[in-house]
Design a protein around this motif. Structure first.
Motif, mmCIF file in Angstrom:
data_model
loop_
_atom_site.group_PDB
_atom_site.id
_atom_site.type_symbol
_atom_site.label_atom_id
_atom_site.label_comp_id
_atom_site.label_asym_id
_atom_site.label_seq_id
_atom_site.Cartn_x
_atom_site.Cartn_y
_atom_site.Cartn_z
ATOM 1 N N TRP A 110 0.833 -1.204 0.000
ATOM 2 C CA TRP A 110 0.000 0.000 0.000
ATOM 3 C C TRP A 110 0.867 1.252 0.000
ATOM 4 C CZ3 TRP A 110 0.177 3.259 4.378
ATOM 5 C CH2 TRP A 110 0.862 2.726 5.488
ATOM 6 N N ALA A 150 0.853 4.041 10.567
ATOM 7 C CA ALA A 150 -0.108 2.950 10.383
ATOM 8 C C ALA A 150 0.129 1.827 11.393
ATOM 9 C CB ALA A 150 -0.026 2.412 8.958
ATOM 10 N N GLU A 163 -8.021 6.793 11.464
ATOM 11 C CA GLU A 163 -8.284 6.547 10.033
ATOM 12 C C GLU A 163 -7.234 7.236 9.194
ATOM 13 O OE1 GLU A 163 -12.478 6.888 8.150
ATOM 14 O OE2 GLU A 163 -11.349 8.534 7.249
ATOM 15 N N LEU A 164 -6.839 6.555 8.108
ATOM 16 C CA LEU A 164 -5.926 7.136 7.120
ATOM 17 C C LEU A 164 -6.605 7.099 5.760
ATOM 18 C CD1 LEU A 164 -2.602 5.372 8.155
ATOM 19 C CD2 LEU A 164 -2.976 7.836 8.187
#
Lengths: 132, 132
Positions: free
Chosen positions: B4, B43, B73-74
């Motif tokens: 990602w 993360a 949240e990202l």
């Protein structure tokens, strides 16, 4: 005479980061860049103007799509290199992909997952040529 | 194996713009930069890590002040060069000036007007040396 525009800390390319936030929902809709001319026009007209880095020119958001952004507030950050605008988004679509917001991907289990539906086909928005 | 992190469009300096938004009020609290390492750490740990351009090093927000940011949240934007985080701000102070938000100046009649009070003296936050 000192101008409010002189207090902005323009980078080497003469740009600052500009964030458009929905004045009602407070969702962040898009992030782009402004030069001095586009920030001045934004303040004067109340309609968001950016500087397109890819096209290297002034870019009135919605000039092709009709998705104009009406600006009710401009803020500057402590370093002077970020502008945050409170806006109302015409058509409810800020993203060139036809979504409400450009922030339509969320990190879930080490993957970027699309969370937002396409509200309008980009081909229909731009008449076949890709642009913002 | 594709990561990602590879989907992020790092700039020539290996950075992306990172926006911290209050998960509750939705106010934008600060805007800074991340490199690959800082995004990965953010993360993994759930605590915001940035890359300090002035100090050219990894910067765990709150490492000196204690004003850590817990990330729930990202999100990644359509161009892949902007990260938006939903955060809870420890101490209620994100700005190195001792204010809740770095966006404490608002344009009124062609002047940047300070709208936010200093909640804590920066000298008391950092023990005399200026830093984030």
């Amino acid at each position: 005479m000192s101008s409010w525009l002189d207090e902005v800390r323009w980078d080497a390319q003469g740009l600052v980061t500009a964030i458009a936030q929905d004045a009602h929902s407070q969702r962040i809709l898009m992030v782009a860049y402004m030069n001095r001319e586009s920030l001045q026009l934004t303040a004067q007209t109340g309609i968001a103007h950016y500087f397109s880095r890819s096209r290297q020119r002034l870019w009135k958001k919605g000039e092709e799509s009709g998705h104009l952004q009406t600006v009710s507030e401009l803020r500057l950050d402590c370093d002077g290199d970020v502008i945050v605008m409170q806006i109302v988004q015409a058509g409810g679509i800020a993203c060139h992909t036809g979504r409400e917001s450009c922030l339509y991907r969320k990190l879930v289990d080490e993957q970027w997952v699309v969370t937002d539906a396409v509200l309008k086909d980009p081909g229909a928005i731009y008449g076949g040529h890709a642009s913002h």
